[in-house]
Scaffold this motif. Structure first.
Motif, PDB file in Angstrom:
ATOM      1  N   LEU A  72       2.081   9.216  -6.066  1.00  0.00           N
ATOM      2  CA  LEU A  72       2.587  10.570  -5.814  1.00  0.00           C
ATOM      3  C   LEU A  72       3.713  10.930  -6.780  1.00  0.00           C
ATOM      4  CD1 LEU A  72       2.641  10.767  -1.914  1.00  0.00           C
ATOM      5  CD2 LEU A  72       1.147  12.010  -3.476  1.00  0.00           C
ATOM      6  N   ALA A  73       4.571   9.941  -7.095  1.00  0.00           N
ATOM      7  CA  ALA A  73       5.676  10.198  -8.015  1.00  0.00           C
ATOM      8  C   ALA A  73       5.176  10.439  -9.437  1.00  0.00           C
ATOM      9  CB  ALA A  73       6.651   9.024  -7.997  1.00  0.00           C
ATOM     10  N   SER A  74       3.980   9.950  -9.757  1.00  0.00           N
ATOM     11  CA  SER A  74       3.467  10.128 -11.120  1.00  0.00           C
ATOM     12  C   SER A  74       2.768  11.478 -11.312  1.00  0.00           C
ATOM     13  CB  SER A  74       2.488   8.998 -11.464  1.00  0.00           C
ATOM     14  OG  SER A  74       1.275   9.153 -10.760  1.00  0.00           O
ATOM     15  N   ILE A  75       2.588  12.238 -10.252  1.00  0.00           N
ATOM     16  CA  ILE A  75       1.898  13.528 -10.366  1.00  0.00           C
ATOM     17  C   ILE A  75       2.610  14.492 -11.316  1.00  0.00           C
ATOM     18  CG2 ILE A  75       1.256  15.624  -9.089  1.00  0.00           C
ATOM     19  CD1 ILE A  75       0.332  13.807  -6.827  1.00  0.00           C
ATOM     20  N   PRO A  76       3.943  14.664 -11.230  1.00  0.00           N
ATOM     21  CA  PRO A  76       4.593  15.587 -12.182  1.00  0.00           C
ATOM     22  C   PRO A  76       4.410  15.161 -13.643  1.00  0.00           C
ATOM     23  CG  PRO A  76       6.072  15.120 -10.353  1.00  0.00           C
ATOM     24  CD  PRO A  76       4.890  14.212 -10.205  1.00  0.00           C
ATOM     25  N   VAL A  77       4.447  13.870 -13.905  1.00  0.00           N
ATOM     26  CA  VAL A  77       4.255  13.386 -15.277  1.00  0.00           C
ATOM     27  C   VAL A  77       2.841  13.711 -15.743  1.00  0.00           C
ATOM     28  CG1 VAL A  77       4.235  11.322 -16.723  1.00  0.00           C
ATOM     29  CG2 VAL A  77       5.954  11.569 -14.938  1.00  0.00           C
ATOM     30  N   ARG A  78       1.870  13.509 -14.867  1.00  0.00           N
ATOM     31  CA  ARG A  78       0.479  13.821 -15.210  1.00  0.00           C
ATOM     32  C   ARG A  78       0.286  15.319 -15.422  1.00  0.00           C
ATOM     33  NH1 ARG A  78      -3.070   9.973 -11.200  1.00  0.00           N
ATOM     34  NH2 ARG A  78      -2.013   8.031 -11.720  1.00  0.00           N
ATOM     35  N   CYS A  79       0.928  16.130 -14.588  1.00  0.00           N
ATOM     36  CA  CYS A  79       0.818  17.588 -14.749  1.00  0.00           C
ATOM     37  C   CYS A  79       1.408  18.027 -16.077  1.00  0.00           C
ATOM     38  CB  CYS A  79       1.515  18.299 -13.591  1.00  0.00           C
ATOM     39  SG  CYS A  79       0.610  18.206 -12.044  1.00  0.00           S
ATOM     40  N   GLU A  80       2.528  17.435 -16.461  1.00  0.00           N
ATOM     41  CA  GLU A  80       3.144  17.782 -17.739  1.00  0.00           C
ATOM     42  C   GLU A  80       2.241  17.387 -18.902  1.00  0.00           C
ATOM     43  OE1 GLU A  80       5.606  19.473 -20.325  1.00  0.00           O
ATOM     44  OE2 GLU A  80       5.799  19.586 -18.141  1.00  0.00           O
ATOM     45  N   ALA A  81       1.617  16.220 -18.813  1.00  0.00           N
ATOM     46  CA  ALA A  81       0.685  15.800 -19.860  1.00  0.00           C
ATOM     47  C   ALA A  81      -0.506  16.753 -19.927  1.00  0.00           C
ATOM     48  CB  ALA A  81       0.213  14.372 -19.598  1.00  0.00           C
ATOM     49  N   PHE A  82      -0.985  17.208 -18.758  1.00  0.00           N
ATOM     50  CA  PHE A  82      -2.088  18.161 -18.728  1.00  0.00           C
ATOM     51  C   PHE A  82      -1.681  19.484 -19.368  1.00  0.00           C
ATOM     52  CE2 PHE A  82      -4.355  21.611 -16.521  1.00  0.00           C
ATOM     53  CZ  PHE A  82      -5.633  21.327 -16.959  1.00  0.00           C
ATOM     54  N   ARG A  83      -0.453  19.937 -19.090  1.00  0.00           N
ATOM     55  CA  ARG A  83       0.024  21.185 -19.693  1.00  0.00           C
ATOM     56  C   ARG A  83       0.106  21.075 -21.211  1.00  0.00           C
ATOM     57  NH1 ARG A  83       3.724  21.026 -15.242  1.00  0.00           N
ATOM     58  NH2 ARG A  83       2.987  22.434 -13.617  1.00  0.00           N
ATOM     59  N   LYS A  84       0.550  19.909 -21.699  1.00  0.00           N
ATOM     60  CA  LYS A  84       0.613  19.714 -23.148  1.00  0.00           C
ATOM     61  C   LYS A  84      -0.779  19.752 -23.760  1.00  0.00           C
ATOM     62  CE  LYS A  84       4.902  17.082 -23.365  1.00  0.00           C
ATOM     63  NZ  LYS A  84       5.505  15.766 -23.656  1.00  0.00           N
TER      64      LYS A  84
ATOM     65  N   SER B 235       0.836  -1.210   0.000  1.00  0.00           N
ATOM     66  CA  SER B 235       0.000   0.000   0.000  1.00  0.00           C
ATOM     67  C   SER B 235       0.868   1.257   0.000  1.00  0.00           C
ATOM     68  CB  SER B 235      -0.951  -0.012   1.193  1.00  0.00           C
ATOM     69  OG  SER B 235      -0.239   0.102   2.406  1.00  0.00           O
ATOM     70  N   LYS B 236       1.996   1.215   0.717  1.00  0.00           N
ATOM     71  CA  LYS B 236       2.903   2.364   0.696  1.00  0.00           C
ATOM     72  C   LYS B 236       3.537   2.528  -0.676  1.00  0.00           C
ATOM     73  CE  LYS B 236       4.035   2.587   5.562  1.00  0.00           C
ATOM     74  NZ  LYS B 236       5.076   2.469   6.578  1.00  0.00           N
ATOM     75  N   GLN B 237       3.893   1.412  -1.316  1.00  0.00           N
ATOM     76  CA  GLN B 237       4.461   1.493  -2.663  1.00  0.00           C
ATOM     77  C   GLN B 237       3.456   2.094  -3.635  1.00  0.00           C
ATOM     78  OE1 GLN B 237       5.641  -2.548  -3.461  1.00  0.00           O
ATOM     79  NE2 GLN B 237       7.732  -2.210  -2.745  1.00  0.00           N
ATOM     80  N   LEU B 238       2.206   1.688  -3.512  1.00  0.00           N
ATOM     81  CA  LEU B 238       1.176   2.238  -4.392  1.00  0.00           C
ATOM     82  C   LEU B 238       1.010   3.730  -4.166  1.00  0.00           C
ATOM     83  CD1 LEU B 238      -1.121   1.856  -6.442  1.00  0.00           C
ATOM     84  CD2 LEU B 238      -2.619   1.370  -4.513  1.00  0.00           C
ATOM     85  N   LEU B 239       0.925   4.141  -2.905  1.00  0.00           N
ATOM     86  CA  LEU B 239       0.753   5.555  -2.593  1.00  0.00           C
ATOM     87  C   LEU B 239       1.894   6.393  -3.152  1.00  0.00           C
ATOM     88  CD1 LEU B 239      -0.650   7.900  -1.009  1.00  0.00           C
ATOM     89  CD2 LEU B 239       0.915   7.319   0.848  1.00  0.00           C
ATOM     90  N   TYR B 240       3.128   5.991  -2.872  1.00  0.00           N
ATOM     91  CA  TYR B 240       4.256   6.806  -3.290  1.00  0.00           C
ATOM     92  C   TYR B 240       4.508   6.723  -4.793  1.00  0.00           C
ATOM     93  CZ  TYR B 240       4.985   7.832   1.558  1.00  0.00           C
ATOM     94  OH  TYR B 240       4.795   8.280   2.829  1.00  0.00           O
ATOM     95  N   THR B 241       4.123   5.614  -5.414  1.00  0.00           N
ATOM     96  CA  THR B 241       4.213   5.535  -6.868  1.00  0.00           C
ATOM     97  C   THR B 241       3.228   6.499  -7.498  1.00  0.00           C
ATOM     98  OG1 THR B 241       4.890   3.222  -6.738  1.00  0.00           O
ATOM     99  CG2 THR B 241       4.026   3.986  -8.849  1.00  0.00           C
TER     100      THR B 241
END
Length: 122
Positions: free
Chosen positions: A59-71, A51-57
């Motif tokens: 969280l780590a994907s947020i910048p990638v998602r934000c960049e895709a949203f900006r594009k 569950s911790k791995q899922l949570l932090y994974t």
């Protein structure tokens, strides 16, 4: 009303019998088909780690998602700047998307009010 209740109870009883008869077979088959996803040993510590791995994974994907949203946003801005070159298909997709967002908002409001259209509980 009593007849409908009796019919509902009968169907619930039939479903319960079916599940008690075939449920364990389905459960074993489901586990066998998905055994590659099962972590051994199945302990509380392993569950907490996963569950911790899922949570932090996530969280780590947020910048990638934000960049895709900006594009995507930049693409929409470019479309808006060149709206005279806009195709009917693109306008239709945008209209359907807006309609879907509006509909989800309205349905969310209705669900939030307890499936009432007036907002008052009876």
């Amino acid at each position: 009303m009593a007849a409908k209740l009796q019919q509902l109870q009968s169907k619930a009883c039939q479903a319960s019998k079916f599940i008690s008869k075939h449920g364990s077979v389905y459960y074993k088959q489901l586990l066998e088909q998905n055994k590659q996803y099962i972590q051994e040993p199945p302990t509380i510590e392993k569950c907490n780690l996963l569950s911790k791995q899922l949570l932090y994974t996530r969280l780590a994907s947020i910048p990638v998602r934000c960049e895709a949203f900006r594009k995507e946003l930049d693409y929409v801005k470019q479309l808006w700047k060149n709206k005279q070159d806009l195709k009917v298909e693109d306008a239709g997709i945008a209209a359907l998307f807006g309609l879907e967002c509006y509909a989800l908002f309205c349905v969310g409001e209705i669900v939030g009010r307890g499936f009432t259209f007036t907002g008052y509980y009876v």
